[in-house]
Design an enzyme around this catalytic site. Structure first.
Site, PDB file in Angstrom:
ATOM      1  N   LYS A 110       0.818  -1.215   0.000  1.00  0.00           N
ATOM      2  CA  LYS A 110       0.000   0.000   0.000  1.00  0.00           C
ATOM      3  C   LYS A 110       0.851   1.264   0.000  1.00  0.00           C
ATOM      4  O   LYS A 110       0.383   2.322  -0.407  1.00  0.00           O
ATOM      5  CB  LYS A 110      -0.967  -0.033   1.170  1.00  0.00           C
ATOM      6  CG  LYS A 110      -2.035  -1.113   0.963  1.00  0.00           C
ATOM      7  CD  LYS A 110      -3.141  -1.075   1.983  1.00  0.00           C
ATOM      8  CE  LYS A 110      -4.252  -2.053   1.611  1.00  0.00           C
ATOM      9  NZ  LYS A 110      -3.819  -3.466   1.698  1.00  0.00           N
TER      10      LYS A 110
HETATM   11  C1  LIG Z   1      -4.436  -4.567   1.051  1.00  0.00           C
HETATM   12  C2  LIG Z   1      -3.662  -5.823   0.911  1.00  0.00           C
HETATM   13  C3  LIG Z   1      -4.005  -6.815  -0.044  1.00  0.00           C
HETATM   14  C4  LIG Z   1      -5.233  -6.711  -0.936  1.00  0.00           C
HETATM   15  O1  LIG Z   1      -5.116  -5.707  -1.901  1.00  0.00           O
HETATM   16  P1  LIG Z   1      -6.424  -5.136  -2.627  1.00  0.00           P
HETATM   17  O2  LIG Z   1      -5.950  -3.984  -3.447  1.00  0.00           O
HETATM   18  O3  LIG Z   1      -7.341  -4.722  -1.519  1.00  0.00           O
HETATM   19  O4  LIG Z   1      -6.992  -6.231  -3.444  1.00  0.00           O
HETATM   20  C5  LIG Z   1      -3.195  -7.931  -0.137  1.00  0.00           C
HETATM   21  N1  LIG Z   1      -2.110  -8.092   0.665  1.00  0.00           N
HETATM   22  C6  LIG Z   1      -1.757  -7.162   1.594  1.00  0.00           C
HETATM   23  C7  LIG Z   1      -0.571  -7.419   2.451  1.00  0.00           C
HETATM   24  C8  LIG Z   1      -2.511  -5.999   1.744  1.00  0.00           C
HETATM   25  O5  LIG Z   1      -2.150  -5.092   2.683  1.00  0.00           O
END
Ligand SMILES: *Cc1c(COP(=O)(O)O)cnc(C)c1O
Length: 469
Positions: A110
Site C-alpha cells: 500500500k
Molecule cells: C491490502 C492488501 C491486499 C489486498 O489488496 P487489494 O488492493 O485490496 O486487493 C493484499 N495483501 C496485503 C498485504 C494488503 O495489505
C-alpha cells in the site's frame, strides 16, 4: 484526460478534481473516460528507465492538469522513501517471479500508492490554499501506510482510529511512533467495527464533514489505482528482458484495487496473458469468476487478514466495463445486491469475465504449506498474502509462461503465520526492531462518538502549523 463516475451522475472532471473527490459525489467510483494506449515502440523505449522515470511515463498519460516538472517531482519524492534502488524489484525463485512490493516504509504494497497520494494531496492543497482532514479506521495495514503517506505534509491532518490491542504489535508501532504534529492516532477501547462505525457517523454528518473538510484515504481513490499500474509495466519490462514471451500476473486480492490496476495495464495494451485473481477463504470473487456466483457470505478470519473482505470496493470499476460503460446497469446491479445479496450475470458476460481473469481460492492449510515448502526449496520466505498468490500460480498457470506473483507484504509483518508455517520466527528487519525504542504518541478513548468528534475538532483548530520530519 477527464474522469467520469461509474454511476453516471457527474459531469466529466479533470484529474486533480478526481483525486480530491475520492468517491464520486453520486456514490460511484471515478474512472478515466478512455485508456491511453501503450505501443510496442513505447515499451521498447521504456526498457532502460528507472522506476520513477517509468512511473512518470505511465502516470503522465492520465494527468494533463499538472505541469510535467511538478509531476516528476511528486513521483520522485514518493519513491525516494523506498529502501531498494529498483523500488519494486523482482526475484526469480522456483519457476516464479516474485514482484517485491514491500520496500516502502510500512513494508506492505500500500506504500506504493499512498506515498504518491500523500504528495499529490499536498501539491493540490497548496495550489488551492485548502486544508484536508483525513479521518479513517484501520485494522492495521491501510492506516499505517496512510499515516506515513501524509506525515509532515502541509495542509493535511490525519486521524486514524484503531482498536486498542487488536492490531499486531508491529502495526500498532508503525502508527504510534509517527509523532508528527499533523498525525493523530486514536486507540479505541473496542473493535474495528466500532472504529469504522464512528468514522462513518462523522462522514454521514454532512454539515460536520463540510465544515471541517473531512476526507478519506480508502482504496477507491483513482490516484491509488494509477500508481499501481506502474509496477505491472515495470515487471513486464524486467521479465521480458531476454526476449518476449507470455507474461501472467498472480494477484492476492481483497478490495480488487491491485488486480484492477493490472486490468488497466492490460487495457492500455500491455501484453498481459492471464490475470490470476487469488483469494483466501473469503472467496466471493473466485466464485464469481469460476461459477458466476457473486453472492455475499460472512467474512471469516484467516492468516492473510488484509484479504478478509466480502464486498470488494473496486469491483464496481470492473463492472462498469463489463456492462459496456452503462451506468444504469451498474446502479441496477447494486440495487440487486442490496435486495437479494447477489448479482446475476448472463452467459455472455461470464464468458467475457473468463477471458479477462482466471481465479483460485487458497485455504489456510495450503497457504501455510506453501510458505513452508517454498522456503525449503528456495530459502525464500513468503508472507501469507503472497503465499496465496504463489500457490494459485503454481496450481493454475503453466510454467512455460513468465509467472509474476505480486508480493504484497514483508514476511516479518505477519510473523506469527510465518512461524506457524516454518517453525521458526521470521527474521525481523532493522527498521522494525528500531520501532520498539522510539517515542510514541497515541490518544486512548472509549468507543464514544462525541469524545472522538471533540478530539478531532480540537486538533483541527490547533492544526494550523505542521512540522516536517
Ligand atoms: C491490502 C492488501 C491486499 C489486498 O489488496 P487489494 O488492493 O485490496 O486487493 C493484499 N495483501 C496485503 C498485504 C494488503 O495489505
Amino acid at each position: 484526460m477527464r474522469y467520469i463516475s461509474t454511476r453516471g451522475g457527474i459531469q466529466p472532471i479533470p484529474f486533480k478534481d478526481a483525486v480530491m473527490m475520492g468517491l464520486a459525489t453520486d456514490g460511484g467510483l471515478l474512472l478515466p473516460e478512455s485508456y491511453p494506449q501503450v505501443s510496442r515502440d513505447d515499451l521498447a523505449a521504456w526498457r532502460n528507465l528507472s522506476y520513477p522515470q517509468l512511473a512518470f511515463q505511465v502516470i503522465s498519460r492520465f494527468v494533463d492538469d499538472i505541469p510535467a516538472e511538478d509531476l516528476r517531482g511528486i513521483i520522485e519524492r514518493s519513491y525516494a522513501t523506498f529502501d531498494h534502488p529498483e523500488v519494486t524489484p523482482l526475484v526469480h525463485k522456483d519457476g516464479v517471479w516474485i514482484l517485491e512490493l514491500f520496500h516502502g516504509v510500512t513494508l506492505a504494497f500500500k506504500d506504493v500508492a499512498l506515498q504518491f497520494l500523500g504528495n499529490i494531496f499536498e501539491y493540490i492543497l497548496a495550489e488551492r490554499n485548502e486544508r484536508l482532514n483525513i479521518v479513517g479506521a484501520t485494522s492495521g495495514d491501510t492506516g499505517s501506510a496512510a499515516i506515513h503517506g501524509v506525515r509532515g505534509k502541509k495542509g493535511i491532518n490525519i486521524f486514524i482510529l484503531h482498536p486498542q490491542g487488536k492490531t499486531s504489535p508491529v502495526q500498532a508501532l508503525q502508527m504510534t511512533t509517527v509523532t508528527d504534529a499533523n498525525v493523530h492516532n486514536i486507540a479505541i477501547h473496542g473493535t474495528f467495527d466500532d472504529c469504522q462505525d464512528m468514522v462513518k457517523a462523522l462522514f454521514n454528518d454532512l454539515e460536520f464533514k463540510e465544515k471541517y473538510s473531512l476526507g478519506a484515504v480508502n482504496s477507491i481513490n483513482w490516484a491509488r489505482v494509477l500508481a499501481q499500474v506502474v509496477y505491472y509495466v515495470y515487471a513486464w519490462l524486467r521479465v521480458t528482458e531476454k526476449g518476449e514471451r507470455p507474461v501472467s500476473f498472480s494477484v492476492p486480492t481483497g478490495n480488487f484495487g491491485d488486480i484492477f490496476a493490472g486490468y488497466v495495464a492490460k487495457r492500455m495494451g500491455l501484453p498481459i496473458d492471464k490475470l490470476l485473481l487469488a483469494t483466501n477463504e473469503n472467496n466471493i470473487l473466485t466464485r464469481f469468476i469460476n461459477d458466476g456466483d457473486y453472492s455475499l457470505t460472512r467474512v471469516v478470519s484467516t492468516v492473510s487478514p488484509s484479504m478478509d473482505i466480502q464486498v470488494a470496493s473496486n469491483f464496481e470499476r470492473y463492472l462498469f466495463h463489463l456492462y459496456h460503460e452503462d451506468p444504469a446497469r451498474v446502479r441496477a446491479a447494486f440495487a440487486e445486491l442490496r435486495e437479494k445479496g447477489r448479482i446475476n450475470f448472463s452467459a455472455a458476460e461470464m464468458e467475457q469475465v473468463r477471458q479477462e481473469f482466471c481465479s483460485a481460492s487458497v485455504d489456510q492449510a495450503r497457504t501455510l504449506e506453501t510458505i513452508g515448502s517454498f522456503q525449503q526449496e528456495t530459502g525464500y520466505l513468503l508472507d501469507p498474502h503472497t503465499a496465496v498468490g504463489v500457490r494459485a500460480a503454481q496450481e493454475l498457470l503453466p510454467p512455460a509462461m513468465a509467472r509474476v506473483c505480486l508480493a504484497t507484504a514483508h514476511p516479518a509483518k505477519f510473523g506469527e503465520a510465518v512461524e506457524q508455517a516454518t517453525g521458526a520466527p521470521a527474521p525481523v528487519p532493522p527498521a522494525i526492531v528500531a520501532l520498539a525504542g522510539m517515542p510514541t504518541r497515541c490518544e486512548v478513548m472509549d468507543a464514544d462518538l462525541e469524545q472522538v468528534r471533540a478530539f478531532v475538532v480540537a486538533n483541527i483548530a490547533l492544526g494550523g502549523s505542521t512540522i516536517n520530519s
